[in-house]
Design a protein around this motif. Sequence first.
Motif, PDB file in Angstrom:
ATOM      1  N   UNK A 144       5.741  -6.022   9.048  1.00 55.76           N
ATOM      2  CA  UNK A 144       6.451  -5.401   8.066  1.00 55.76           C
ATOM      3  C   UNK A 144       6.130  -6.147   6.770  1.00 55.76           C
ATOM      4  N   UNK A 145       6.085  -7.611   7.079  1.00 49.74           N
ATOM      5  CA  UNK A 145       5.928  -8.481   5.706  1.00 49.74           C
ATOM      6  C   UNK A 145       4.563  -8.078   4.950  1.00 49.74           C
ATOM      7  N   UNK A 146       3.613  -7.946   6.076  1.00 54.90           N
ATOM      8  CA  UNK A 146       2.178  -7.717   5.474  1.00 54.90           C
ATOM      9  C   UNK A 146       2.052  -6.370   5.080  1.00 54.90           C
ATOM     10  N   UNK A 147       2.914  -5.293   5.478  1.00 53.58           N
ATOM     11  CA  UNK A 147       2.785  -4.072   4.890  1.00 53.58           C
ATOM     12  C   UNK A 147       3.510  -3.929   3.767  1.00 53.58           C
ATOM     13  N   UNK A 148       4.330  -4.648   3.497  1.00 50.41           N
ATOM     14  CA  UNK A 148       5.233  -4.417   1.892  1.00 50.41           C
ATOM     15  C   UNK A 148       4.366  -5.198   1.103  1.00 50.41           C
ATOM     16  N   UNK A 149       3.877  -6.404   1.553  1.00 46.30           N
ATOM     17  CA  UNK A 149       2.739  -7.187   0.622  1.00 46.30           C
ATOM     18  C   UNK A 149       1.659  -6.481   0.174  1.00 46.30           C
ATOM     19  N   UNK A 150       1.096  -5.807   1.167  1.00 43.49           N
ATOM     20  CA  UNK A 150       0.079  -4.851   0.713  1.00 43.49           C
ATOM     21  C   UNK A 150       0.522  -3.606  -0.262  1.00 43.49           C
ATOM     22  N   UNK A 151       1.502  -3.328  -0.030  1.00 45.03           N
ATOM     23  CA  UNK A 151       2.159  -1.950  -0.648  1.00 45.03           C
ATOM     24  C   UNK A 151       2.429  -2.725  -2.196  1.00 45.03           C
ATOM     25  N   UNK A 152       2.717  -3.655  -2.276  1.00 52.36           N
ATOM     26  CA  UNK A 152       3.323  -4.424  -3.761  1.00 52.36           C
ATOM     27  C   UNK A 152       1.824  -4.448  -4.523  1.00 52.36           C
ATOM     28  N   UNK A 153       0.727  -4.949  -3.676  1.00 51.61           N
ATOM     29  CA  UNK A 153      -0.559  -5.089  -4.336  1.00 51.61           C
ATOM     30  C   UNK A 153      -0.859  -3.786  -4.819  1.00 51.61           C
ATOM     31  N   UNK A 154      -0.918  -2.619  -3.940  1.00 51.51           N
ATOM     32  CA  UNK A 154      -1.443  -1.379  -4.311  1.00 51.51           C
ATOM     33  C   UNK A 154      -0.688  -0.937  -5.823  1.00 51.51           C
ATOM     34  N   UNK A 155       0.726  -1.148  -5.713  1.00 50.61           N
ATOM     35  CA  UNK A 155       1.483  -0.817  -6.698  1.00 50.61           C
ATOM     36  C   UNK A 155       1.014  -1.657  -7.909  1.00 50.61           C
ATOM     37  N   UNK A 156       0.794  -2.779  -7.830  1.00 44.73           N
ATOM     38  CA  UNK A 156       0.495  -3.710  -8.896  1.00 44.73           C
ATOM     39  C   UNK A 156      -0.981  -3.247  -9.550  1.00 44.73           C
ATOM     40  N   UNK A 157      -1.859  -3.242  -8.699  1.00 48.75           N
ATOM     41  CA  UNK A 157      -3.175  -2.693  -9.052  1.00 48.75           C
ATOM     42  C   UNK A 157      -3.048  -1.473  -9.757  1.00 48.75           C
ATOM     43  N   UNK A 158      -2.521  -0.459  -9.387  1.00 48.35           N
ATOM     44  CA  UNK A 158      -2.436   1.040  -9.999  1.00 48.35           C
ATOM     45  C   UNK A 158      -1.886   0.744 -11.512  1.00 48.35           C
ATOM     46  N   UNK A 159      -0.707  -0.075 -11.456  1.00 47.02           N
ATOM     47  CA  UNK A 159      -0.202  -0.156 -12.926  1.00 47.02           C
ATOM     48  C   UNK A 159      -1.142  -0.977 -14.060  1.00 47.02           C
ATOM     49  N   UNK A 160      -1.658  -2.065 -13.211  1.00 45.00           N
ATOM     50  CA  UNK A 160      -2.812  -2.751 -14.095  1.00 45.00           C
ATOM     51  C   UNK A 160      -3.837  -2.062 -14.444  1.00 45.00           C
ATOM     52  N   UNK A 161      -4.279  -1.191 -13.727  1.00 40.87           N
ATOM     53  CA  UNK A 161      -5.292  -0.492 -13.886  1.00 40.87           C
ATOM     54  C   UNK A 161      -5.156   0.310 -15.063  1.00 40.87           C
ATOM     55  N   UNK A 162      -4.047   1.128 -15.080  1.00 42.08           N
ATOM     56  CA  UNK A 162      -3.874   1.997 -16.247  1.00 42.08           C
ATOM     57  C   UNK A 162      -3.605   1.213 -17.599  1.00 42.08           C
ATOM     58  N   UNK A 163      -3.155   0.124 -17.458  1.00 38.41           N
ATOM     59  CA  UNK A 163      -3.051  -0.597 -18.764  1.00 38.41           C
ATOM     60  C   UNK A 163      -4.311  -1.471 -19.224  1.00 38.41           C
ATOM     61  N   UNK A 164      -5.197  -1.589 -18.424  1.00 32.72           N
ATOM     62  CA  UNK A 164      -6.387  -2.314 -18.444  1.00 32.72           C
ATOM     63  C   UNK A 164      -7.815  -1.707 -18.044  1.00 32.72           C
ATOM     64  N   UNK A 165      -8.053  -0.511 -18.526  1.00 32.53           N
ATOM     65  CA  UNK A 165      -8.900   0.384 -17.885  1.00 32.53           C
ATOM     66  C   UNK A 165     -10.305  -0.002 -18.063  1.00 32.53           C
ATOM     67  N   UNK A 166     -10.827  -0.544 -19.150  1.00 39.08           N
ATOM     68  CA  UNK A 166     -11.937  -1.039 -19.478  1.00 39.08           C
ATOM     69  C   UNK A 166     -12.370  -2.436 -18.596  1.00 39.08           C
ATOM     70  N   UNK A 167     -11.431  -3.177 -18.689  1.00 37.82           N
ATOM     71  CA  UNK A 167     -11.512  -4.580 -17.965  1.00 37.82           C
ATOM     72  C   UNK A 167     -11.551  -4.119 -16.357  1.00 37.82           C
ATOM     73  N   UNK A 168     -10.879  -3.334 -15.951  1.00 36.98           N
ATOM     74  CA  UNK A 168     -11.011  -2.996 -14.509  1.00 36.98           C
ATOM     75  C   UNK A 168     -12.371  -2.429 -14.280  1.00 36.98           C
ATOM     76  N   UNK A 169     -12.824  -1.581 -14.809  1.00 36.12           N
ATOM     77  CA  UNK A 169     -14.418  -1.339 -14.575  1.00 36.12           C
ATOM     78  C   UNK A 169     -15.211  -2.198 -14.581  1.00 36.12           C
TER      79      UNK A 169
END
Length: 305
Positions: free
Chosen positions: A3-28
């Motif tokens: 469960x800890x690994x699952x929630x950790x992965x979920x938080x990473x995905x959520x962070x990546x999604x938000x970060x991608x919208x705010x830093x589109x060119x750097x993400x590319x």
Amino acid sequence: MKKANYYFTLCLVLFTTIFSFLNMFQIVKVSTNVIQIVLTNLLPSLLPFMILISLCLSLGLFEIFSYLIQFIFSPLFHLTPHMSSLYFVSFFCGYPTNAKIIKESYELGYINIKQLQHLLSIASFSSLSFIFVSLHLPINIAFMIYISHILPSICKAFWYKQDYQLMNIRETIYQLKNPHMNFVSALKQSITSSLTAFIFILGYMLVFQFVGYSLETLIHNHFVLSIIQGFLEFSSGSIQLLQYQHFLVYPFVSFYLSFSGLSVLMQVDNILEGIPYSFVCYFKDRFIHGILSFLLCCAIQYLTF
């Protein structure tokens, strides 16, 4: 822990999604660099091993090698013939290929869960091509890092005590005559499972690269940032760190190769989905291996360079 690994992965995905919208060119830009590393360094060195070894396991061909290697590795490390062959192959195939073939051996009944856990603790190495080719190091430096990387594992393997029984030629021939599946099914399964593993590799590399990039807003020392990046994702972190001239650069690279980084740890955990192993023990083994490699590399570098 699952469960800890699952929630950790979920938080990473959520962070990546938000970060991608705010830093589109750097993400590319970051994504392009990661894909380049995968295509030039990881794909040629890992994927062929994944497919070939998985195919040999399913067809029983791996038992020929187990029969041959048992006369050397079984007495040295007190491993069963099949464990001996898995340990030997791990020196060349790199991670997470090692976890994949260990899992498949467990599912095919060649090893039990205790043996699987032990192999996870000792049979985890970076591929030879990454150390001697991708890092672009002088051969003496690459050899120093490789020795400090593998020696702690070999020492631990020597201390392992387990009763084992050597295979005879009849058992080997029986496995060849009675494979677990036919060639077409085995090839399909090998390719499918290997490509799935590579999706995990690419996905986690991207996510941890994004996390490392986001830290630039908080940490302005690029040397420290490269060290942190190595903890997150060993390959790009090692390559970045080698740009600097510092006594601790090579020891840190050796640590990353042995620890394998959070990215690889998560990749392995996903590959071992459904296997009742201990992720906590696996993490501790990787961290201790990394510390020992770091100290050994410091000692060798101090005495010889």
